[in-house]
Design an enzyme around this catalytic site. Structure first.
Site, PDB file in Angstrom:
ATOM      1  N   SER A  16     -60.275  13.150 -82.216  1.00 48.05           N
ATOM      2  CA  SER A  16     -59.878  11.891 -81.611  1.00 48.05           C
ATOM      3  C   SER A  16     -58.448  11.424 -82.457  1.00 48.05           C
ATOM      4  O   SER A  16     -57.528  12.088 -82.666  1.00 48.05           O
ATOM      5  CB  SER A  16     -60.933  10.621 -81.716  1.00 48.05           C
ATOM      6  OG  SER A  16     -60.348   9.594 -81.099  1.00 48.05           O
ATOM      7  N   ASP A  39     -66.504  13.040 -71.765  1.00 46.70           N
ATOM      8  CA  ASP A  39     -65.574  12.243 -72.535  1.00 46.70           C
ATOM      9  C   ASP A  39     -64.878  11.112 -71.888  1.00 46.70           C
ATOM     10  O   ASP A  39     -64.480  11.385 -70.905  1.00 46.70           O
ATOM     11  CB  ASP A  39     -64.567  12.951 -73.566  1.00 46.70           C
ATOM     12  CG  ASP A  39     -63.754  12.053 -74.304  1.00 46.70           C
ATOM     13  OD1 ASP A  39     -64.096  10.852 -74.339  1.00 46.70           O
ATOM     14  OD2 ASP A  39     -63.231  12.580 -75.281  1.00 46.70           O
ATOM     15  N   HIS A  69     -67.284  12.410 -76.119  1.00 44.05           N
ATOM     16  CA  HIS A  69     -66.304  12.158 -76.985  1.00 44.05           C
ATOM     17  C   HIS A  69     -66.732  12.568 -78.421  1.00 44.05           C
ATOM     18  O   HIS A  69     -66.056  13.094 -79.368  1.00 44.05           O
ATOM     19  CB  HIS A  69     -65.834  10.722 -77.138  1.00 44.05           C
ATOM     20  CG  HIS A  69     -64.867  10.392 -77.894  1.00 44.05           C
ATOM     21  ND1 HIS A  69     -63.387  10.952 -77.383  1.00 44.05           N
ATOM     22  CD2 HIS A  69     -64.510   9.625 -79.040  1.00 44.05           C
ATOM     23  CE1 HIS A  69     -62.600  10.331 -78.571  1.00 44.05           C
ATOM     24  NE2 HIS A  69     -63.076   9.937 -79.348  1.00 44.05           N
TER      25      HIS A  69
END
Length: 448
Positions: free
Chosen positions: A248, A366, A394
């Site tokens: 991320s 995600d 995610h």
């Protein structure tokens, strides 16, 4: 919920966050945990694990040498044109970790569409300056548009040797970097897996996360401040061949380090990192609300993160969040982290300049990062493989640790063929679309 509301009211009255994160005494002080002061008063918790290797090997394989030469042209209307020049990266030289050959570059890729309906200029004088008359005056060719002048041109010419990185190699180090709301604990499965294989592993907590210090000033959480923290950690623990793994927001720090230290960064893994766009905080975001309001909303935010971050929302996933200390930061830190994501330099050109081999891992479910963003990243980067895990979201490294660990290990061991066959390179190649397999490879010509 009542306790949360009372804490939020106290936060409004005192102006301080009720759940401030401060360094804590680790329960395992001798199990590889260290506290590193990157700046006066700014302390990061780092887990540094060095295996006791019975046999240390020196890199023995010849590896593969990849010549990277490309021209990046940026036009004033926002268009970006990337040209891979010469026989820089050849299709037969590059093979995916599973052994299947993948076309990995295009000779010329136009990455931005021109305006579909450009507004005509009412001034005839301007029209004359924007065109030239062909030979013969009013010949069959008629007026021709003058060639556009580029706003910026970047030429990259480098040669990189890519080798297999084994756990028995003493010159290899793995750096794992988490994103907003995470901690080094989210990498628990990866740390244990690669430690057993003999790799040296370095996993820091970002400032304000886990057991790192949490300054009560928003400027401490800007991208530049965090990037300098990661630079300090990297310079402290780096070996000759370093592999960066980011998740991320952590992907942006990996990109920064790969751009700054191309000779020391050997490979990069980007997990659900998003597209190659410059960072800019959103003006209309829930994280712009006052800290006390965010604190009152923290149960809703945690529930929303569970829904968007995991493919399934059962007891197992809730326990993963709790055990791995994920999304457990103060409201002040969360707000400062989101508003501090400003990095205008990290645009497509910045990413296109990176010559390091990159593995992109994307969880199909995600909801934070659409798959199109990682596909765009694969188009921009010079040497990249896109792998899609159908069962993940995610937090795919927590949901599907076996699949992620296998992909990462195959990529660490991958190296180009040392003696490629001589085949003609296609003039142009479009990025292959992701299939529905457990892991899909995507490579193409590439540009935080």
């Amino acid at each position: 919920m009542l306790t949360t509301l009372m804490d939020g009211l106290l936060c409004c009255l005192t102006g301080k966050s009720a759940n401030v994160v401060v360094p804590i005494e680790t329960s395992e002080p001798a199990d590889g945990y260290e506290f590193v002061e990157v700046k006066p008063g700014r302390v990061l918790r780092v887990r540094h694990v060095i295996p006791e290797r019975e046999v240390e090997e020196e890199p023995s394989g010849p590896g593969g040498s990849v010549h990277c030469k490309r021209k990046i042209t940026v036009y004033r209307n926002g268009q970006l044109l990337i040209e891979n020049l010469g026989d820089a990266v050849r299709q037969e030289l590059l093979h995916a970790p599973n052994g299947e050959a993948e076309p990995n570059c295009t000779v010329e890729v136009e990455l931005a569409d021109p305006p579909s309906n450009p507004t005509p200029n009412p001034d005839p004088k301007v029209d004359k300056t924007e065109s030239v008359v062909g030979t013969g005056g009013s010949g069959a060719g008629g007026p021709q548009k003058r060639r556009r002048k580029p706003k910026r041109t970047v030429v990259i010419d480098s040669e990189r040797k890519i080798t297999s990185c084994k756990g028995t190699h003493a010159d290899v180090a793995l750096f794992f970097m988490h994103g907003v709301g995470g901690s080094l604990d989210i990498w628990g499965s990866q740390l244990d897996f690669f430690f057993r294989l003999g790799y040296e592993v370095i996993v820091p907590d970002l400032v304000g996360h886990g057991a790192s210090s949490a300054p009560q000033i928003a400027a401490a959480y800007t991208f530049y401040a965090l990037a300098e923290d990661m630079r300090a950690i990297f310079k402290r623990y780096a070996r000759k061949r370093n592999i960066l793994i980011g998740h991320s927001y952590g992907v942006s720090f990996c990109t920064f380090l790969a751009h700054e230290y191309p000779d020391q960064v050997h490979k990069v893994v980007m997990i659900n990192g998003g597209g190659p766009t410059a960072l800019e905080p959103s003006l209309c975001s829930i994280f712009n609300l006052p800290t006390c309001v965010l604190h009152c909303l923290s149960p809703c935010l945690s529930w929303s993160f569970l829904k968007a971050g995991f493919a399934h929302q059962g007891t197992k996933e809730k326990q993963l969040l709790k055990d791995n200390n994920a999304f457990n930061v103060s409201s002040f830190v969360l707000r400062a982290m989101m508003s501090g994501q400003y990095w205008p330099e990290g645009d497509e050109v910045y990413h296109a300049e990176i010559t390091v081999p990159i593995l992109l891992v994307h969880g199909m479910y995600d909801k934070f990062v659409p798959v199109e963003e990682d596909q765009r990243m694969a188009e921009i980067l010079l040497l990249a493989f896109l792998k899609i895990i159908n069962e993940g979201s995610h937090m795919v490294m927590m949901e599907c640790p076996e699949s992620v660990n296998t992909l990462l290990h195959e990529f660490f061991l991958w190296e180009p063929d040392s003696a490629p066959k001589s085949k003609p390179r296609p003039e142009t190649a479009n990025a292959p679309t992701a299939s529905n397999g457990g892991a899909t490879s995507q490579s193409q010509a590439k540009n935080k």
